[in-house]
Design a protein around this motif. Structure first.
Motif, short mmCIF file in Angstrom:
data_model
loop_
_atom_site.label_atom_id
_atom_site.label_comp_id
_atom_site.label_asym_id
_atom_site.label_seq_id
_atom_site.Cartn_x
_atom_site.Cartn_y
_atom_site.Cartn_z
N LEU A 31 0.85 -1.19 0.00
CA LEU A 31 0.00 0.00 0.00
C LEU A 31 0.88 1.24 0.00
N LYS B 116 -7.65 9.23 4.65
CA LYS B 116 -8.63 8.19 4.35
C LYS B 116 -7.98 6.82 4.20
N VAL B 117 -6.73 6.82 3.78
CA VAL B 117 -6.05 5.56 3.51
C VAL B 117 -5.77 4.80 4.81
N GLN C 188 -7.97 4.28 7.04
CA GLN C 188 -9.13 3.40 7.16
C GLN C 188 -8.99 2.19 6.23
N LEU C 189 -8.48 2.42 5.03
CA LEU C 189 -8.26 1.31 4.09
C LEU C 189 -7.27 0.31 4.66
N ASP D 76 -9.03 -1.68 7.34
CA ASP D 76 -9.98 -2.65 6.81
C ASP D 76 -9.28 -3.86 6.21
N LEU D 77 -8.20 -3.63 5.48
CA LEU D 77 -7.43 -4.73 4.89
C LEU D 77 -6.87 -5.63 5.99
N GLU E 86 -13.97 6.56 -1.78
CA GLU E 86 -13.97 6.13 -0.38
C GLU E 86 -13.24 4.79 -0.23
N PRO E 87 -12.69 4.54 0.96
CA PRO E 87 -11.95 3.28 1.19
C PRO E 87 -12.74 2.02 0.83
N GLU E 88 -14.05 2.05 1.06
CA GLU E 88 -14.88 0.88 0.76
C GLU E 88 -14.82 0.53 -0.73
N ILE F 123 -12.37 1.41 -2.87
CA ILE F 123 -11.00 0.96 -3.19
C ILE F 123 -10.84 -0.50 -2.78
N LEU F 124 -11.37 -0.85 -1.61
CA LEU F 124 -11.30 -2.23 -1.13
C LEU F 124 -11.98 -3.18 -2.12
#
Length: 406
Positions: A10, A20-21, A23-24, A27-28, A168-170, A172-173
């Protein structure tokens, strides 16, 4: 396929969207991925390396000149370990340096030495994003195989509104899942048509006949299939769920609309379908007539005459051109589960049917299913979350596809 133990590089460059990243990264990590965060010097001005270290429980890389060890050889190890590389936010500067093949910091050297799929998530002011130089650099990276996740339109750091806002991170995920599946899934090259949700049969402009289906099972199947590398067409009745990132989404309301959408997906799409999974709870009946005006309350309740809706799977039983199609149906029953499910399996010429008890499955986040195959092979499973059930169903789909091919 899950993210557990998948190695994700990442990259974080110096834009305000770096916050914001975090949060990503969280989540990962929460889903079991091993996240190596690599930051440019400018990125550390917005978010500290300690933030990412605390969220990923792993070392964060910021210095090209840090000492090598037997286990960690700087950018070489990072590049070789990665199964997927993501750069978010990707500034105009990092995009330009990647396009030119420069290797002057830990992030660019790692990406230059990485052969894994690359997702670039641009985020910057509108004029910077739309500048011909930035667009040319993005085109160059796209031609080399990078996937560019286009920025959205919205409020930017300057206070202005325009294109350049990082997704948003969601979202990108979702693309991370999609990219990993396309690279190593067991359904790569296969096309699945999946139906989901319930249908609504109108009585008048404000009322309809429907059922309690939430669509969770069909959407879980679509997400799981995408993560296994499949091309997915999701045909859905009205539900309160977001379509999975990467699917071809078709929204319908009535049973007849769903039948037409399934027919188009089977016979009009250029890419032939390998599997049809009818997870939708299609209404068996519809009103003979639907009023153009709201039916007024009177002293006596109106009499509603019903007629049968089309049997979508049954109607395909002898359809020409579908001899190689793997057909999977669902049976939600309140009694005689196995007997009623097997009857549907045989009457509709299915390869497999997923039998579940209606009251305890429809609208719930988990399910207990029995898989019944042609030839009487029965596999029962304990109650599990619907996402886990989706994986079990697709495991069997992969197995049945292999048998069909053989």
């Amino acid at each position: 396929m899950t993210l557990k133990d998948r190695n994700i590089l990442l990259g974080v460059s110096g834009g305000i969207a770096a916050y914001k990243v975090a949060q990503l990264a969280r989540d990962l990590t929460k889903e079991g991925a091993k996240v190596d965060v690599v930051m440019t010097e400018a990125a550390t001005r917005f978010v500290t390396p300690l933030t990412f270290q605390a969220l990923t429980h792993r070392k964060v890389y910021t210095d090209l000149w840090q000492e090598w060890t037997e286990e960690e050889k700087g950018h070489v190890t990072l590049a070789h370990r990665a199964e997927l590389a993501v750069i978010a936010p990707a500034t105009a500067d990092i995009i330009a340096r990647l396009a030119q093949g420069l290797a002057n910091d830990i992030l660019t050297t790692s990406i230059l030495g990485c052969t894994a799929p690359l997702i670039i998530v641009p985020a910057m002011e509108s004029n910077m994003y739309q500048h011909p130089a930035t667009q040319q650099n993005l085109a160059t990276l796209r031609e080399r195989g990078a996937f560019i996740l286009e920025p959205g339109v919205g409020m930017l750091a300057s206070g202005a509104s325009g294109v350049g806002r990082m997704p948003e991170p969601e979202e990108i995920l979702g693309y991370i899942r999609l990219a990993l599946g396309k690279n190593s899934g067991d359904l790569i090259g296969k096309r699945l048509i999946i139906t989901a949700g319930g249908t609504q049969e109108p009585l008048d402009p404000v009322r309809y006949l429907g059922n309690r289906s939430s669509g969770q099972m069909g959407y879980a199947l679509a997400q799981a299939a995408l993560e296994r590398g499949a091309d997915v067409t999701l045909i859905s009745g009205p539900v309160n769920l977001k379509p999975p990132v990467g699917c071809k989404f078709v929204s319908v309301k009535t049973a007849r609309e769903m039948e037409a959408a399934v027919q188009r997906a089977l016979f009009e799409d250029e890419l032939p379908a390998d599997v049809l999974v009818m997870a939708a709870a299609v209404a068996d009946f519809r009103p003979v007539t639907s009023s153009d005006h709201k039916i007024k309350k009177d002293k006596t309740a109106p009499t509603i005459e019903l007629t049968l809706n089309p049997d979508i799977l049954g109607g395909l039983k002898d359809a020409p051109g579908l001899e190689k199609l793997l057909r999977v149906g669902f049976a939600a029953e309140t009694d005689d589960l196995h007997a009623n499910a097997e009857k549907k399996l045989n009457n509709k010429n299915l390869d497999m049917i997923v039998a579940n008890e209606a009251v305890s499955s429809i609208g719930h986040s988990d399910n207990q299913v029995t898989l019944i195959e042609r030839g009487g092979i029965i596999t029962e499973f304990e109650r599990k979350p619907k996402r886990a059930v989706a994986e079990l169903i697709l495991d069997k789909v992969v197995e049945l596809l292999a048998k069909k091919t053989a």
